[in-house]
Design an enzyme around this catalytic site. Structure first.
Site, PDB file in Angstrom:
ATOM      1  N   GLY A  13      -4.612   2.657  -5.419  1.00  0.00           N
ATOM      2  CA  GLY A  13      -4.053   1.310  -5.601  1.00  0.00           C
ATOM      3  C   GLY A  13      -4.590   0.670  -6.874  1.00  0.00           C
ATOM      4  N   ARG A  91      -0.463   7.242  -5.885  1.00  0.00           N
ATOM      5  CA  ARG A  91      -1.242   7.609  -4.694  1.00  0.00           C
ATOM      6  C   ARG A  91      -1.114   9.104  -4.401  1.00  0.00           C
ATOM      7  NH1 ARG A  91      -4.062   3.804  -2.403  1.00  0.00           N
ATOM      8  NH2 ARG A  91      -3.309   1.665  -2.200  1.00  0.00           N
ATOM      9  N   ASP A 123     -12.090   5.580  -2.494  1.00  0.00           N
ATOM     10  CA  ASP A 123     -12.568   6.741  -1.734  1.00  0.00           C
ATOM     11  C   ASP A 123     -11.653   7.962  -1.868  1.00  0.00           C
ATOM     12  OD1 ASP A 123     -10.683   5.273  -0.340  1.00  0.00           O
ATOM     13  OD2 ASP A 123     -11.494   5.767   1.632  1.00  0.00           O
ATOM     14  N   THR A 145     -11.835  -0.710  -6.042  1.00  0.00           N
ATOM     15  CA  THR A 145     -10.920  -0.971  -4.937  1.00  0.00           C
ATOM     16  C   THR A 145     -11.151  -2.408  -4.484  1.00  0.00           C
ATOM     17  OG1 THR A 145     -10.445  -0.643  -2.582  1.00  0.00           O
ATOM     18  CG2 THR A 145     -12.535   0.245  -3.342  1.00  0.00           C
ATOM     19  N   ASP A 147     -10.853  -3.361  -1.706  1.00  0.00           N
ATOM     20  CA  ASP A 147     -11.392  -3.316  -0.337  1.00  0.00           C
ATOM     21  C   ASP A 147     -12.929  -3.368  -0.319  1.00  0.00           C
ATOM     22  OD1 ASP A 147      -8.743  -2.897   0.190  1.00  0.00           O
ATOM     23  OD2 ASP A 147      -8.946  -0.764   0.643  1.00  0.00           O
ATOM     24  N   ASP A 149     -15.008  -1.075  -0.001  1.00  0.00           N
ATOM     25  CA  ASP A 149     -15.457  -0.329   1.182  1.00  0.00           C
ATOM     26  C   ASP A 149     -16.203   0.967   0.834  1.00  0.00           C
ATOM     27  OD1 ASP A 149     -13.328   1.062   0.168  1.00  0.00           O
ATOM     28  OD2 ASP A 149     -12.143   1.080   2.009  1.00  0.00           O
ATOM     29  N   ARG A 191      -7.824  -2.639   4.470  1.00  0.00           N
ATOM     30  CA  ARG A 191      -7.808  -1.454   5.345  1.00  0.00           C
ATOM     31  C   ARG A 191      -8.750  -1.618   6.532  1.00  0.00           C
ATOM     32  NH1 ARG A 191      -6.514   3.051   1.302  1.00  0.00           N
ATOM     33  NH2 ARG A 191      -4.266   3.071   1.577  1.00  0.00           N
TER      34      ARG A 191
HETATM   35  O1  F6P Z   1      -6.893   0.281  -0.846  1.00  0.00           O
HETATM   36  C1  F6P Z   1      -6.344  -0.824  -1.474  1.00  0.00           C
HETATM   37  C2  F6P Z   1      -5.200  -1.400  -0.682  1.00  0.00           C
HETATM   38  O2  F6P Z   1      -4.763  -2.545  -1.370  1.00  0.00           O
HETATM   39  C3  F6P Z   1      -5.486  -1.685   0.783  1.00  0.00           C
HETATM   40  O3  F6P Z   1      -6.186  -2.872   0.980  1.00  0.00           O
HETATM   41  C4  F6P Z   1      -4.087  -1.702   1.347  1.00  0.00           C
HETATM   42  O4  F6P Z   1      -4.068  -1.398   2.723  1.00  0.00           O
HETATM   43  C5  F6P Z   1      -3.401  -0.619   0.570  1.00  0.00           C
HETATM   44  O5  F6P Z   1      -4.126  -0.473  -0.640  1.00  0.00           O
HETATM   45  C6  F6P Z   1      -1.948  -0.896   0.256  1.00  0.00           C
HETATM   46  O6  F6P Z   1      -1.449   0.206  -0.408  1.00  0.00           O
HETATM   47  P1  F6P Z   1      -0.056   0.248  -1.164  1.00  0.00           P
HETATM   48  O7  F6P Z   1      -0.229  -0.465  -2.474  1.00  0.00           O
HETATM   49  O8  F6P Z   1       0.168   1.697  -1.351  1.00  0.00           O
HETATM   50  O9  F6P Z   1       0.941  -0.450  -0.310  1.00  0.00           O
END
Ligand code: F6P
Length: 377
Positions: A13, A91, A123, A145, A147, A149, A191
């Site tokens: 992301g 991704r 991660d 990130t 997150d 995390d 997440r």
């Molecule tokens: O890992 C970063 C994040 O923004 C998470 O918080 C979220 O769940 C996910 O990516 C959303 O992913 P995408 O941009 O693929 O919808």
């Protein structure tokens, strides 16, 4: 002496803070003093669209430029002001068990004559970097990130910019919520961890904060809401992490299935909770999912500085040949950790010390008894 060639890519992301890191990798690598100091001579290739770029690129064809861009100091000069990823991201998982393309990645790294790879990611991305390292690629990681995390580091690029956005958006919601005497349930990303919700909720003064690390009771949420209204509150803000769930329930998902790294598509908890609150309390309740707004816009000052420090530190690892490591920050000091330490692990909010389980909010004591005793002698 042949120049060493570094590839830099951002995968997973996007977020604010990536571009400052790329800028400072490039600026540090191309600093002519490195050669004078005997620390090597480098050129830097930007790899577009993350791991997808290293799978799709055709190094011997003119189309190579679809995925590869030589980076100069002039090209990256202004990048630290911009959000997202100037190199693009994806991704894509080269080790997707359903479609393993890792051999293509390894062959392309060879064909592009990359001596080292600086990988900016969370991660998933750093997990791929770790596997490539085991196959002989010289990799260095930079954590990013929203997150926050990742274990081993107190900070991941993008987090503070996202917290600023949550705070600003909630400031906006307050005026409309107050005018209409409404409850607002605000869903954040994050997440399986509650860092964004917790820190965004604390920064914005949310009345209730719900995080994945502590399952909530909908009845208790309703009680707290009624209590506030009885106490004279015109409106209330509830921040809920996308991974939070009521006790005994499973996470809310916005779409069936999993992505190529096996992640569920989380989302929808705020909408469901708002409906329940309105039904139970009869107070008008709305929900909003801040969604990708949290990843958008320009990096805040902190992400620009941390991107800079991480970018420079990543090059320090490259010039000293310390591959297989990620740069990180601990107790305010930029340092490093082996990539192997972060693979398959997440850093969760410590509920005992960082969360108030009675009021569903941030911690209610900051200085623990022992520390206070120490200070007072
Ligand atoms: O890992 C970063 C994040 O923004 C998470 O918080 C979220 O769940 C996910 O990516 C959303 O992913 P995408 O941009 O693929 O919808």
């Amino acid at each position: 002496m042949r120049e060493s060639r570094i590839g830099v890519l951002t995968s997973g992301g996007d977020c604010a803070g990536i571009n400052p890191a790329v800028k400072w990798v490039v600026k540090t690598a191309l600093d002519e003093r490195l050669q004078r100091e005997g620390r090597g001579q480098y050129d830097v290739l930007g790899i577009k669209d993350g791991w997808k770029g290293l799978i799709e690129v055709q190094p011997e064809e003119p189309s190579v430029q679809d995925y590869i861009v030589p980076l100069s100091q002039e090209i990256v000069r202004t990048w630290d002001r911009y959000g997202g990823s100037m190199l693009g991201t994806s991704r894509t998982n080269p080790y997707d068990p359903k479609n393993d393309q890792s051999k293509r990645v390894l062959a392309n790294i060879e064909k592009l004559r990359l001596d080292a790879l600086v990988v900016i990611g969370g991660d998933d991305t750093l997990g791929v970097a770790h596997r490539l390292e085991k196959e002989g690629v010289n990799v260095v990681g930079i954590p990013k990130t929203i997150d926050k995390d990742l274990p081993e580091t107190d900070y991941t690029l993008g987090f503070e910019s996202a917290v600023n956005i949550i705070t600003e958006e909630i400031d906006r919601l307050r005026t409309t919520a107050g005018s209409h005497k409404r409850i607002f349930v605000v869903e954040t990303m994050g997440r399986h961890t509650g860092w964004l919700a917790l820190k965004g909720g604390e920064s914005s003064g949310a009345y209730i904060i719900l995080i994945p690390e502590h399952d909530f009771s909908p009845d208790k949420v309703n009680e707290l809401v009624v209590e506030a209204r009885r106490g004279g509150a015109r409106y209330d803000i509830i921040v809920v992490a996308e991974g939070a769930k009521p006790s005994g329930a499973v996470e809310f998902i916005r779409q069936e299935g999993v992505d190529s790294f096996g992640h569920k598509f989380l989302g929808g908890v705020a909408e469901s909770l708002a409906r329940e609150i309105q039904e139970a309390t009869k107070l008008e309740t709305r929900s909003i999912n801040l969604s990708h707004l949290q990843r958008g816009g320009a990096p805040c000052a902190y992400d620009r500085r941390m991107g800079r420090y991480f970018g420079i530190a990543a090059m320090d690892l490259v010039t000293t040949g310390c591959f297989g490591n990620m740069v990180c920050v601990r107790n305010g000091k930029i340092t490093t950790c082996p990539l192997t330490n972060i693979v398959g692990r997440l850093k969760f909010v410590d509920v005992d010390t960082q969360y108030d389980v009675e009021r569903y909010n941030g911690q209610r004591t900051i200085l623990r008894t022992l520390e206070v005793k120490h200070v007072s002698g």
